[in-house]
Design a protein around this motif. Structure first.
Motif, PDB file in Angstrom:
ATOM      1  N   TYR A  65       0.852  -1.190   0.000  1.00 56.31           N
ATOM      2  CA  TYR A  65       0.000   0.000   0.000  1.00 56.31           C
ATOM      3  C   TYR A  65       0.885   1.236   0.000  1.00 56.31           C
ATOM      4  O   TYR A  65       1.569   1.494   0.988  1.00 56.31           O
ATOM      5  CB  TYR A  65      -0.921  -0.036   1.218  1.00 56.31           C
ATOM      6  CG  TYR A  65      -1.812   1.167   1.368  1.00 56.31           C
ATOM      7  CD1 TYR A  65      -2.542   1.644   0.291  1.00 56.31           C
ATOM      8  CD2 TYR A  65      -1.917   1.820   2.580  1.00 56.31           C
ATOM      9  CE1 TYR A  65      -3.355   2.745   0.419  1.00 56.31           C
ATOM     10  CE2 TYR A  65      -2.737   2.923   2.727  1.00 56.31           C
ATOM     11  CZ  TYR A  65      -3.445   3.385   1.645  1.00 56.31           C
ATOM     12  OH  TYR A  65      -4.253   4.481   1.780  1.00 56.31           O
ATOM     13  N   ASN A  66       0.873   1.951  -1.082  1.00 59.39           N
ATOM     14  CA  ASN A  66       1.692   3.158  -1.233  1.00 59.39           C
ATOM     15  C   ASN A  66       3.154   2.914  -0.853  1.00 59.39           C
ATOM     16  O   ASN A  66       3.687   3.547   0.042  1.00 59.39           O
ATOM     17  CB  ASN A  66       1.121   4.299  -0.385  1.00 59.39           C
ATOM     18  CG  ASN A  66      -0.195   4.805  -0.950  1.00 59.39           C
ATOM     19  OD1 ASN A  66      -0.537   4.517  -2.098  1.00 59.39           O
ATOM     20  ND2 ASN A  66      -0.929   5.548  -0.162  1.00 59.39           N
ATOM     21  N   GLU A  67       3.771   2.009  -1.566  1.00 59.25           N
ATOM     22  CA  GLU A  67       5.150   1.631  -1.239  1.00 59.25           C
ATOM     23  C   GLU A  67       6.108   1.974  -2.364  1.00 59.25           C
ATOM     24  O   GLU A  67       7.130   1.323  -2.516  1.00 59.25           O
ATOM     25  CB  GLU A  67       5.219   0.120  -0.950  1.00 59.25           C
ATOM     26  CG  GLU A  67       4.395  -0.357   0.221  1.00 59.25           C
ATOM     27  CD  GLU A  67       4.976   0.041   1.572  1.00 59.25           C
ATOM     28  OE1 GLU A  67       5.960   0.810   1.617  1.00 59.25           O
ATOM     29  OE2 GLU A  67       4.426  -0.433   2.585  1.00 59.25           O
ATOM     30  N   VAL A  68       5.790   2.968  -3.168  1.00 59.05           N
ATOM     31  CA  VAL A  68       6.596   3.185  -4.369  1.00 59.05           C
ATOM     32  C   VAL A  68       8.061   3.480  -4.049  1.00 59.05           C
ATOM     33  O   VAL A  68       8.957   3.097  -4.796  1.00 59.05           O
ATOM     34  CB  VAL A  68       5.958   4.276  -5.272  1.00 59.05           C
ATOM     35  CG1 VAL A  68       6.231   5.671  -4.756  1.00 59.05           C
ATOM     36  CG2 VAL A  68       6.422   4.122  -6.702  1.00 59.05           C
ATOM     37  N   LEU A 100      14.081  -1.223  -4.178  1.00 56.90           N
ATOM     38  CA  LEU A 100      14.910  -2.026  -3.268  1.00 56.90           C
ATOM     39  C   LEU A 100      14.339  -3.423  -3.111  1.00 56.90           C
ATOM     40  O   LEU A 100      15.054  -4.417  -3.140  1.00 56.90           O
ATOM     41  CB  LEU A 100      14.951  -1.373  -1.882  1.00 56.90           C
ATOM     42  CG  LEU A 100      15.625  -0.027  -1.754  1.00 56.90           C
ATOM     43  CD1 LEU A 100      15.283   0.611  -0.410  1.00 56.90           C
ATOM     44  CD2 LEU A 100      17.122  -0.236  -1.870  1.00 56.90           C
ATOM     45  N   LEU A 101      13.037  -3.464  -2.936  1.00 54.73           N
ATOM     46  CA  LEU A 101      12.364  -4.741  -2.709  1.00 54.73           C
ATOM     47  C   LEU A 101      12.556  -5.668  -3.899  1.00 54.73           C
ATOM     48  O   LEU A 101      12.889  -6.848  -3.733  1.00 54.73           O
ATOM     49  CB  LEU A 101      10.877  -4.501  -2.458  1.00 54.73           C
ATOM     50  CG  LEU A 101      10.021  -5.753  -2.326  1.00 54.73           C
ATOM     51  CD1 LEU A 101      10.379  -6.515  -1.058  1.00 54.73           C
ATOM     52  CD2 LEU A 101       8.530  -5.415  -2.315  1.00 54.73           C
ATOM     53  N   GLU A 102      12.367  -5.128  -5.105  1.00 57.38           N
ATOM     54  CA  GLU A 102      12.486  -5.960  -6.301  1.00 57.38           C
ATOM     55  C   GLU A 102      13.867  -6.597  -6.380  1.00 57.38           C
ATOM     56  O   GLU A 102      14.004  -7.791  -6.651  1.00 57.38           O
ATOM     57  CB  GLU A 102      12.251  -5.108  -7.556  1.00 57.38           C
ATOM     58  CG  GLU A 102      10.813  -4.682  -7.716  1.00 57.38           C
ATOM     59  CD  GLU A 102      10.669  -3.479  -8.654  1.00 57.38           C
ATOM     60  OE1 GLU A 102       9.652  -2.782  -8.541  1.00 57.38           O
ATOM     61  OE2 GLU A 102      11.598  -3.243  -9.476  1.00 57.38           O
ATOM     62  N   GLU A 103      14.868  -5.771  -6.093  1.00 59.21           N
ATOM     63  CA  GLU A 103      16.231  -6.258  -6.198  1.00 59.21           C
ATOM     64  C   GLU A 103      16.507  -7.353  -5.163  1.00 59.21           C
ATOM     65  O   GLU A 103      17.025  -8.423  -5.488  1.00 59.21           O
ATOM     66  CB  GLU A 103      17.156  -5.066  -5.974  1.00 59.21           C
ATOM     67  CG  GLU A 103      18.549  -5.250  -6.471  1.00 59.21           C
ATOM     68  CD  GLU A 103      19.398  -4.074  -6.016  1.00 59.21           C
ATOM     69  OE1 GLU A 103      19.010  -2.913  -6.329  1.00 59.21           O
ATOM     70  OE2 GLU A 103      20.405  -4.299  -5.329  1.00 59.21           O
ATOM     71  N   ASP A 132       6.160  -8.496   4.317  1.00 57.67           N
ATOM     72  CA  ASP A 132       5.777  -7.099   4.138  1.00 57.67           C
ATOM     73  C   ASP A 132       6.598  -6.516   2.996  1.00 57.67           C
ATOM     74  O   ASP A 132       7.688  -6.994   2.705  1.00 57.67           O
ATOM     75  CB  ASP A 132       6.062  -6.291   5.411  1.00 57.67           C
ATOM     76  CG  ASP A 132       4.960  -6.459   6.440  1.00 57.67           C
ATOM     77  OD1 ASP A 132       3.956  -7.124   6.120  1.00 57.67           O
ATOM     78  OD2 ASP A 132       5.116  -5.936   7.558  1.00 57.67           O
ATOM     79  N   ALA A 133       6.078  -5.462   2.402  1.00 58.09           N
ATOM     80  CA  ALA A 133       6.770  -4.863   1.259  1.00 58.09           C
ATOM     81  C   ALA A 133       7.975  -4.028   1.684  1.00 58.09           C
ATOM     82  O   ALA A 133       8.846  -3.736   0.883  1.00 58.09           O
ATOM     83  CB  ALA A 133       5.793  -3.999   0.470  1.00 58.09           C
ATOM     84  N   ASP A 134       8.032  -3.624   2.959  1.00 59.72           N
ATOM     85  CA  ASP A 134       9.019  -2.618   3.345  1.00 59.72           C
ATOM     86  C   ASP A 134      10.362  -3.198   3.779  1.00 59.72           C
ATOM     87  O   ASP A 134      11.167  -2.504   4.371  1.00 59.72           O
ATOM     88  CB  ASP A 134       8.446  -1.743   4.460  1.00 59.72           C
ATOM     89  CG  ASP A 134       8.076  -2.567   5.688  1.00 59.72           C
ATOM     90  OD1 ASP A 134       8.299  -3.796   5.660  1.00 59.72           O
ATOM     91  OD2 ASP A 134       7.578  -1.988   6.651  1.00 59.72           O
ATOM     92  N   LEU A 135      10.565  -4.497   3.487  1.00 56.83           N
ATOM     93  CA  LEU A 135      11.825  -5.172   3.798  1.00 56.83           C
ATOM     94  C   LEU A 135      12.081  -5.323   5.295  1.00 56.83           C
ATOM     95  O   LEU A 135      13.198  -5.592   5.711  1.00 56.83           O
ATOM     96  CB  LEU A 135      13.020  -4.483   3.117  1.00 56.83           C
ATOM     97  CG  LEU A 135      13.027  -4.654   1.582  1.00 56.83           C
ATOM     98  CD1 LEU A 135      14.031  -3.720   0.941  1.00 56.83           C
ATOM     99  CD2 LEU A 135      13.335  -6.096   1.207  1.00 56.83           C
ATOM    100  N   GLN A 136      11.023  -5.147   6.095  1.00 61.61           N
ATOM    101  CA  GLN A 136      11.187  -5.442   7.527  1.00 61.61           C
ATOM    102  C   GLN A 136      11.187  -6.950   7.741  1.00 61.61           C
ATOM    103  O   GLN A 136      11.578  -7.430   8.793  1.00 61.61           O
ATOM    104  CB  GLN A 136      10.046  -4.812   8.320  1.00 61.61           C
ATOM    105  CG  GLN A 136      10.215  -3.322   8.479  1.00 61.61           C
ATOM    106  CD  GLN A 136       9.327  -2.783   9.573  1.00 61.61           C
ATOM    107  OE1 GLN A 136       8.121  -2.646   9.384  1.00 61.61           O
ATOM    108  NE2 GLN A 136       9.905  -2.504  10.712  1.00 61.61           N
ATOM    109  N   ALA A 145      12.391   2.002   3.448  1.00 60.68           N
ATOM    110  CA  ALA A 145      12.060   3.331   2.913  1.00 60.68           C
ATOM    111  C   ALA A 145      10.574   3.544   3.107  1.00 60.68           C
ATOM    112  O   ALA A 145       9.848   2.602   3.396  1.00 60.68           O
ATOM    113  CB  ALA A 145      12.423   3.422   1.429  1.00 60.68           C
ATOM    114  N   GLY A 146      10.142   4.788   2.936  1.00 63.58           N
ATOM    115  CA  GLY A 146       8.714   5.069   3.072  1.00 63.58           C
ATOM    116  C   GLY A 146       8.291   5.128   4.528  1.00 63.58           C
ATOM    117  O   GLY A 146       9.118   5.102   5.434  1.00 63.58           O
TER     118      GLY A 146
END
Ligand code: UDP
Ligand code: MG
Length: 343
Positions: A18-21, A26-29, A100-104, A207-208
């Motif tokens: 959700y709104n993680e642009v 970073l996540l993709e990599e 999670d998307a935020d790499l936590q 990030a974010g």
């Protein structure tokens, strides 16, 4: 339980987004290198929870470039837990991870999780070793998980979030639970099977910004509590019993004081003005009653929500799914690309 069709040997990774642009590059990599090193086929199911910052467009582009990244987009923000539940119902793997998307939730840990899964654990959940938050939040978290542990009829592991790896059988159990306010980690514990904890130090968001303010955390905690235990209702009984005992003793004393006419606190009962006492009792009983009414309302509201039978989420678009996975059982509306019933 009938097992839905899945792909043997495939790893699915479900990621609510959700709104993680800012964190997506970073996540993709990190995802790509972590997943490629596993030496098994994989898919990533991104659930875009109604992002408005271009996350969805970026994810769609990612899918166009590598179709193993699959995207489900909600028509609006339905919440983190709903996004995970939707992702679980779209994942086709024999084994399914949630990140999670935020790499936590470091994707590199999946390899250790897979190792346990291969050794026969059906759920490997990652347990936080220390929290970054302040002392008060840490205390609140610890109290919450302990409360759940003592009151819910399932054992909920302390300090475990949604980050986990689950066998297809467990995913199927969760997919068959039609409840509206999902609490994924609770359902996962409820499902049973062989579960194992994997300790890790949870890093800060890459990030974010966090989408979980205090209100969202409170609502999540409420879901966990109210959908897994009747403790708040039972509390009313215990409180009632306690008050009956205390009130009964006090009542007997007051009656004797009045009837027998002896002195207590330097007065006889008939000399006592007693206004303060009444006010205090009124406040006490009034507030306890309202509180318990609120607890009751919370459960009634949940019953109401379930009886409306609305879909739990609405899907606006889906990228990368086979025809047969589109028309999955479950409460999602058909997508634009959905075709007839499953064969
Ligand atoms: N998230 C979501 N929908 C929401 C809120 C959050 O899909 O309404 C996702 C978010 O993109 C992230 C994950 O849920 O991948 C966890 O959110 P966040 O990192 O903000 O929570 P925190 O880690 O701070 O508790
Ligand atoms: Mg986070």
């Amino acid at each position: 339980l009938a097992v839905t069709d899945f792909e043997r040997g495939l790893l699915s990774v479900v990621i609510p987004c959700y709104n993680e642009v800012t964190v997506l590059p970073l996540l993709e990599e990190r995802l790509r290198s972590a997943l490629e090193s596993l030496g098994m086929p994989w898919e990533v199911v991104f659930v875009d929870d109604g992002s408005a910052d271009g996350s969805y467009e970026r994810l769609a582009a990612l899918h166009a470039q590598d179709p193993r990244f699959k995207i489900v987009r909600f028509s609006r923000n339905f919440g983190h837990q709903a996004a995970i539940a939707a992702g679980l119902s779209w994942a086709r793997g024999e084994v399914v991870g949630i990140l999670d998307a935020d790499l936590q939730d470091p994707p590199e840990l999946l390899s250790a999780c897979l190792q346990h899964w291969r050794e026969g654990d059906q759920v490997v959940y990652c347990q936080r070793e220390g929290r970054q938050e302040g002392a008060l939040m840490r205390w609140l978290y610890a109290t919450f998980y302990r409360l759940l542990r003592v009151s819910a009829e399932v054992t909920m592991p302390l300090d475990a979030g949604d980050f986990c790896l689950m066998d297809r059988r467990v995913v199927d159990v969760i997919n068959r639970m039609p409840e509206h306010r999902v609490f994924v980690r609770g359902l996962r514990a409820w499902a049973g099977f062989r579960q194992r904890a994997l300790a890790y130090a949870r890093p800060a968001r890459a990030a974010g910004q966090t989408k979980y303010g205090f209100r969202q955390l409170l609502s999540l905690a409420g879901n966990g509590l109210f959908s897994f235990t009747l403790l708040p209702l039972r509390l009313a009984i215990w409180l009632g019993l306690l008050l009956i005992l205390a009130g009964g003793a006090w009542g007997a004393f007051v009656l004797a004081w009045r009837v027998l006419g002896f002195r207590a606190f330097g007065l006889t009962a008939s000399q006592l003005p007693g206004w303060t006492g009444f006010v205090l009792l009124l406040i006490l009983f009034g507030s306890v009653q309202l509180l318990l009414l609120g607890v009751l309302g919370e459960y009634v509201g949940r019953i109401y929500e379930e009886t409306k039978r609305r879909p739990r989420w609405v899907i606006e678009a889906a990228h990368g799914f086979e025809r047969e996975s589109e028309a999955l059982p479950g409460p999602s509306l058909p997508t634009s690309r959905a075709a007839g019933p499953r064969p």
